[in-house]
Motif scaffolding. Sequence first.
Motif, short mmCIF file in Angstrom:
data_model
loop_
_atom_site.label_atom_id
_atom_site.label_comp_id
_atom_site.label_asym_id
_atom_site.label_seq_id
_atom_site.Cartn_x
_atom_site.Cartn_y
_atom_site.Cartn_z
N ALA A 105 -0.04 8.26 11.11
CA ALA A 105 0.87 7.40 10.36
C ALA A 105 0.16 6.29 9.58
O ALA A 105 0.49 6.05 8.40
CB ALA A 105 1.94 6.82 11.28
N SER A 157 7.82 0.91 10.43
CA SER A 157 7.47 2.13 11.14
C SER A 157 8.69 2.58 11.94
O SER A 157 9.32 1.76 12.62
CB SER A 157 6.30 1.88 12.09
N ASN A 207 7.82 4.25 7.26
CA ASN A 207 6.57 4.81 7.73
C ASN A 207 6.73 5.56 9.04
O ASN A 207 7.73 5.40 9.75
CB ASN A 207 5.53 3.71 7.88
N GLN A 216 1.93 11.32 -1.61
CA GLN A 216 3.29 10.81 -1.46
C GLN A 216 3.55 9.64 -2.40
O GLN A 216 4.60 9.56 -3.03
CB GLN A 216 3.52 10.37 -0.01
N GLY A 261 -1.05 10.66 2.01
CA GLY A 261 -0.35 9.43 1.65
C GLY A 261 -0.46 9.13 0.16
O GLY A 261 0.51 8.68 -0.47
N PHE A 312 -1.30 7.83 6.37
CA PHE A 312 -0.28 8.10 5.34
C PHE A 312 0.09 6.79 4.64
O PHE A 312 0.16 6.73 3.41
CB PHE A 312 0.99 8.69 5.98
N LYS A 313 0.32 5.76 5.43
CA LYS A 313 0.70 4.45 4.90
C LYS A 313 -0.39 3.88 3.99
O LYS A 313 -0.10 3.41 2.88
CB LYS A 313 0.98 3.50 6.05
N ALA A 328 7.91 8.93 5.28
CA ALA A 328 6.64 9.56 5.68
C ALA A 328 6.78 11.02 6.04
O ALA A 328 5.79 11.76 6.00
CB ALA A 328 6.01 8.78 6.82
#
Length: 349
Positions: free
Chosen positions: A165, A188, A157, A136, A133, A168-169, A219
Motif C-alpha cells: 500500500a 488508508s 489508499n 494509477q 501507483g 502504491f500511494k 487503490a
Amino acid sequence: MALSLAVPLAACGGGNDDAGAGPESIGLLLPENKASRYETFDRRVISSRISTLCLECKLDYRNAGSQVDIQKRQFDALVKKGVKVIILDPVDSEAAGRWVDAAAKKGVKVVAYDRLVEGDIAAYVSYDNEKIGQLQGQGILDALGSQAAAADVVMLNGSATDPNAPSFKKGAHAVLDGKVHKIIYERSIPEWSSDEAKKQLAKVIKDHGPTGVDAVYSANDGMAGGAAEALASAGLKNVPLGGQDAELPALQRLVSGTQSFTIYKQVRPEAETAAEIAFRLLRGKSIKSLAPTTVDNKSKSGIPAKLFDAQIVTKQNMKETVIRDGAVPASWICTKDFEAACKSLGLLD
C-alpha cells in the motif's frame, strides 16, 4: 487463463486436512477473500502449475480471511506438518516476519507472493508496486484531461497492514502532486474494505458538497466498487474513478462508465513463477533464472526476486488487454445488463 482455470484442483490436494505432510508438499497461504482475484485466479493458477511440474506434489492451501491470528495458526500448522516450502501472501507483513524467521531456522523456505514479507524469506514474486501507483496516478490525470489542474481529488489508499500500500500511494503521489489542484481527503482503508471506502467517500461528498469532488483514486477495484456506490447515491456521474486488479465487476463498471480505469496485473505469469520457484526450492534447484533481480526487506538484503510490469486498462483498450489475454472472457463481462454497451465498444464482435 480461461483454459488453465478449468484444470481440476484435486491433483494438488487443496484441502485442509491435518494429515502429516510428506517432503513433496508445498504450502499456499493467501490473505483474504474480499478481493475476488485470490480464489478465482491466484489459487487456481498456482495449483495448476504445480500439478504440471510435479504430479506427486500436494498443494496445502489456506485463506486467512484478513485475520492475522488465523494466518499465523495456518502457517504454524504447515510447519508442524513438515511442509518445507510455503508460498505466503501475508495479511500483515511485519507480524509474519517473526513466523518466517522461526520457520527458516527449521529449514522451511518461504516465497513471498505479491506482498513483500519481513524476515528470512527465500524469494519474492510480485509487481513493481511503485510503478503501479504511478500508473494509477496517470490514469486519474488521463481521465481528468484538461480539468486536471483545477481538480480536487480524494485518495482512498490500501490497508496500512499491506506492505504494498505505501508503494502504491508513493507512486500515485509522484504523478498527481503538482498536477491536480489539491488532494482534499486521504485515508488508508482497513482491510481494503469496500464498505469502509463507500462510507468515507460518502462523508467527503457530504462535507464538500456534490461539486467538491472531481476525481477519486482508489487503490484497488474492491474499494472502487464502494466508491462507485457512494458516487451513485449522491447522484454524481462522470467523476473519474480508478482501481486496480482488473476484477470482473470493475471491468463491467468500465463498460457502463461508472469507473474510468483499472490496473491489469497478469496473474498467470506471477502465479506460475511463484509456483515454479517453490517447486525448485523444494527440489533444491537454482532459482536464479526465475528471479533475476533482488530486493531488500528490513532484515535481509539481496532477496532473489521477480518483478513484473502492469498496465492501465480502460474501456477503449479492454479488448486488446484482458480479453485478448483470456484473463476475463468477453462473455463474462458482457452479460445482459451490459450487452448494449459492450456492442457499442466492439467487445462482442
